[in-house]
Scaffold this motif. Sequence first.
Motif, mmCIF file in Angstrom:
data_model
loop_
_atom_site.group_PDB
_atom_site.id
_atom_site.type_symbol
_atom_site.label_atom_id
_atom_site.label_comp_id
_atom_site.label_asym_id
_atom_site.label_seq_id
_atom_site.Cartn_x
_atom_site.Cartn_y
_atom_site.Cartn_z
ATOM 1 N N ASN A 2 45.978 43.421 40.191
ATOM 2 C CA ASN A 2 45.346 44.006 39.015
ATOM 3 C C ASN A 2 46.004 43.537 37.729
ATOM 4 O O ASN A 2 45.341 43.386 36.706
ATOM 5 C CB ASN A 2 45.358 45.534 39.091
ATOM 6 N N TRP A 3 47.322 43.315 37.773
ATOM 7 C CA TRP A 3 48.018 42.844 36.579
ATOM 8 C C TRP A 3 47.489 41.473 36.174
ATOM 9 O O TRP A 3 47.302 41.205 34.984
ATOM 10 C CB TRP A 3 49.527 42.769 36.825
ATOM 11 N N LEU A 5 44.497 40.176 36.873
ATOM 12 C CA LEU A 5 43.119 40.302 36.393
ATOM 13 C C LEU A 5 43.048 40.970 35.027
ATOM 14 O O LEU A 5 42.205 40.611 34.203
ATOM 15 C CB LEU A 5 42.285 41.073 37.412
ATOM 16 N N ASP A 6 43.927 41.941 34.763
ATOM 17 C CA ASP A 6 43.940 42.592 33.451
ATOM 18 C C ASP A 6 44.283 41.601 32.346
ATOM 19 O O ASP A 6 43.704 41.653 31.261
ATOM 20 C CB ASP A 6 44.934 43.756 33.431
#
Length: 118
Positions: A2-3, A5-6
Amino acid sequence: MNWYLDVLKKYAVFNGRARRQEYWMFFLFNIIAYIIVAILDAVLTTQPLLTGIYALAVFLPTLGVTIRRLHDTGRSGWWILIGIIPLVGPIILIVFYATEGAATDNAYGPNPKAVAAY
């Protein structure tokens, strides 16, 4: 993941602040993705086509998260240019990236740790 993709979602965002965890997790997943693309490039014998395309694709997100990381430590994004100095510059940048950010709001925005709590 997620990091990673963020950071990609904030493709060309150069304002605000980025926590250490956001920067280093993006760095880790970026290295892993680069290795996978390089292996794929070698298998397909298209070197350096795919790795070059990947490097261009993540250039702006990498620059953005790096500048936001420097903002978290209270430094301008222009400090990234200190990396040009041979040997000493990259070491200084690594120290800046590893330094804990300001616990309070600074000129670049609110503390990302405090914002994440809400």
